[in-house]
Write a protein that holds these residues in place. Structure first.
Motif, PDB file in Angstrom:
ATOM      1  N   GLY A  42      11.923  -6.705 -19.301  1.00  0.00           N
ATOM      2  CA  GLY A  42      11.530  -5.072 -20.238  1.00  0.00           C
ATOM      3  C   GLY A  42      12.719  -4.400 -19.631  1.00  0.00           C
ATOM      4  O   GLY A  42      12.806  -3.289 -19.670  1.00  0.00           O
ATOM      5  N   TYR A  43      13.292  -4.646 -18.193  1.00  0.00           N
ATOM      6  CA  TYR A  43      13.992  -3.933 -17.704  1.00  0.00           C
ATOM      7  C   TYR A  43      15.665  -3.879 -19.058  1.00  0.00           C
ATOM      8  O   TYR A  43      16.572  -4.427 -19.182  1.00  0.00           O
ATOM      9  N   ILE A  44      16.098  -2.639 -18.552  1.00  0.00           N
ATOM     10  CA  ILE A  44      16.845  -2.682 -20.019  1.00  0.00           C
ATOM     11  C   ILE A  44      18.254  -1.504 -19.264  1.00  0.00           C
ATOM     12  O   ILE A  44      18.144  -0.412 -18.482  1.00  0.00           O
ATOM     13  N   SER A  45      19.829  -1.875 -19.586  1.00  0.00           N
ATOM     14  CA  SER A  45      20.447  -1.159 -18.479  1.00  0.00           C
ATOM     15  C   SER A  45      21.604  -0.599 -20.136  1.00  0.00           C
ATOM     16  O   SER A  45      21.621  -0.955 -21.349  1.00  0.00           O
ATOM     17  N   VAL A  46      22.036   1.116 -19.652  1.00  0.00           N
ATOM     18  CA  VAL A  46      22.923   1.611 -20.492  1.00  0.00           C
ATOM     19  C   VAL A  46      24.275   1.596 -19.676  1.00  0.00           C
ATOM     20  O   VAL A  46      24.301   2.255 -18.358  1.00  0.00           O
ATOM     21  N   LEU A  47      25.212   2.219 -20.472  1.00  0.00           N
ATOM     22  CA  LEU A  47      26.578   1.736 -19.989  1.00  0.00           C
ATOM     23  C   LEU A  47      27.532   2.901 -20.764  1.00  0.00           C
ATOM     24  O   LEU A  47      27.179   2.804 -21.729  1.00  0.00           O
ATOM     25  N   VAL A  48      28.289   3.515 -19.652  1.00  0.00           N
ATOM     26  CA  VAL A  48      29.316   4.666 -20.733  1.00  0.00           C
ATOM     27  C   VAL A  48      30.416   4.729 -19.856  1.00  0.00           C
ATOM     28  O   VAL A  48      30.678   4.329 -18.856  1.00  0.00           O
ATOM     29  N   ARG A  49      31.294   4.939 -20.279  1.00  0.00           N
ATOM     30  CA  ARG A  49      32.448   5.776 -20.012  1.00  0.00           C
ATOM     31  C   ARG A  49      32.860   6.776 -19.846  1.00  0.00           C
ATOM     32  O   ARG A  49      32.905   7.130 -21.489  1.00  0.00           O
ATOM     33  N   GLY A  50      34.803   6.851 -19.217  1.00  0.00           N
ATOM     34  CA  GLY A  50      34.773   8.490 -19.239  1.00  0.00           C
ATOM     35  C   GLY A  50      35.578   8.569 -17.858  1.00  0.00           C
ATOM     36  O   GLY A  50      36.203   7.641 -17.055  1.00  0.00           O
ATOM     37  N   ASP A  51      35.985   9.350 -17.494  1.00  0.00           N
ATOM     38  CA  ASP A  51      36.396   9.765 -16.453  1.00  0.00           C
ATOM     39  C   ASP A  51      35.813  10.195 -14.965  1.00  0.00           C
ATOM     40  O   ASP A  51      34.481   9.864 -15.542  1.00  0.00           O
ATOM     41  N   VAL A  52      35.719   9.868 -14.508  1.00  0.00           N
ATOM     42  CA  VAL A  52      35.431   9.884 -13.343  1.00  0.00           C
ATOM     43  C   VAL A  52      34.143  11.140 -12.773  1.00  0.00           C
ATOM     44  O   VAL A  52      33.076  10.434 -12.591  1.00  0.00           O
ATOM     45  N   GLY A  53      34.768  12.482 -12.837  1.00  0.00           N
ATOM     46  CA  GLY A  53      33.473  13.357 -12.994  1.00  0.00           C
ATOM     47  C   GLY A  53      32.601  13.330 -14.040  1.00  0.00           C
ATOM     48  O   GLY A  53      31.409  13.479 -13.790  1.00  0.00           O
ATOM     49  N   ALA A  54      33.108  13.266 -15.300  1.00  0.00           N
ATOM     50  CA  ALA A  54      31.966  12.611 -16.372  1.00  0.00           C
ATOM     51  C   ALA A  54      31.062  11.771 -15.967  1.00  0.00           C
ATOM     52  O   ALA A  54      29.628  12.122 -16.522  1.00  0.00           O
ATOM     53  N   CYS A  55      31.170  10.243 -16.214  1.00  0.00           N
ATOM     54  CA  CYS A  55      30.633   9.123 -15.587  1.00  0.00           C
ATOM     55  C   CYS A  55      29.330   9.880 -14.796  1.00  0.00           C
ATOM     56  O   CYS A  55      27.851   9.753 -14.280  1.00  0.00           O
ATOM     57  N   LYS A  56      29.972  10.999 -13.418  1.00  0.00           N
ATOM     58  CA  LYS A  56      29.267  10.723 -12.307  1.00  0.00           C
ATOM     59  C   LYS A  56      27.788  12.342 -12.906  1.00  0.00           C
ATOM     60  O   LYS A  56      27.055  12.387 -12.731  1.00  0.00           O
ATOM     61  N   THR A  57      28.055  13.171 -13.804  1.00  0.00           N
ATOM     62  CA  THR A  57      27.869  14.051 -14.214  1.00  0.00           C
ATOM     63  C   THR A  57      26.404  13.695 -14.883  1.00  0.00           C
ATOM     64  O   THR A  57      25.124  13.636 -15.584  1.00  0.00           O
ATOM     65  N   ALA A  58      27.448  12.764 -16.232  1.00  0.00           N
ATOM     66  CA  ALA A  58      26.640  11.648 -16.835  1.00  0.00           C
ATOM     67  C   ALA A  58      25.351  10.605 -16.125  1.00  0.00           C
ATOM     68  O   ALA A  58      24.305  11.277 -17.074  1.00  0.00           O
ATOM     69  N   VAL A  59      25.511  10.309 -15.450  1.00  0.00           N
ATOM     70  CA  VAL A  59      24.769   9.090 -14.365  1.00  0.00           C
ATOM     71  C   VAL A  59      23.780  10.013 -14.158  1.00  0.00           C
ATOM     72  O   VAL A  59      22.405   9.800 -14.473  1.00  0.00           O
ATOM     73  N   GLU A  60      24.195  11.083 -13.130  1.00  0.00           N
ATOM     74  CA  GLU A  60      22.585  12.009 -12.945  1.00  0.00           C
ATOM     75  C   GLU A  60      22.153  12.478 -13.510  1.00  0.00           C
ATOM     76  O   GLU A  60      21.065  12.983 -13.667  1.00  0.00           O
TER      77      GLU A  60
END
Length: 102
Positions: A42-60
């Protein structure tokens, strides 16, 4: 192969929570949704990519969205300048979509 500055991922329990995280991640920053992976039990991961700041903002934003729904994030990560060999793993996550017809 296109080079991205960072990848970001969130892992939590259940598809509904991952969908909420993915939605928040894409709305919060200029990232590309790569895909998701049903890890196990039941554990599911979601993955994004982009520039460093955008990925940090997205993960937060994804973490906050999951917590706001009353559950926990199992793990999360932002990897700046991922090694090119990680592309092998990223391709495994990639969602296959039909070409856009105009």
């Amino acid at each position: 192969m296109e080079r991205y500055e960072a990848i970001g991922a969130i892992e939590t329990f259940g598809l509904v929570f991952v969908l909420e995280a993915a939605d928040a991640m894409c709305k919060a920053a200029d990232v590309e949704l790569v895909g998701y992976e049903n890890v196990a039990s039941g554990y599911i991961s979601v993955l994004v990519r982009g520039d460093v700041g955008a990925c940090k903002t997205a993960v937060e934003a994804g973490i906050k969205a999951v917590k706001d729904m009353g559950t926990e994030v199992y793990s999360s990560v932002v990897i700046p300048r991922p090694h090119p060999h990680l592309e092998k793993i990223i391709r495994r996550y990639a969602l296959i979509t039909a070409p856009v017809q105009e």
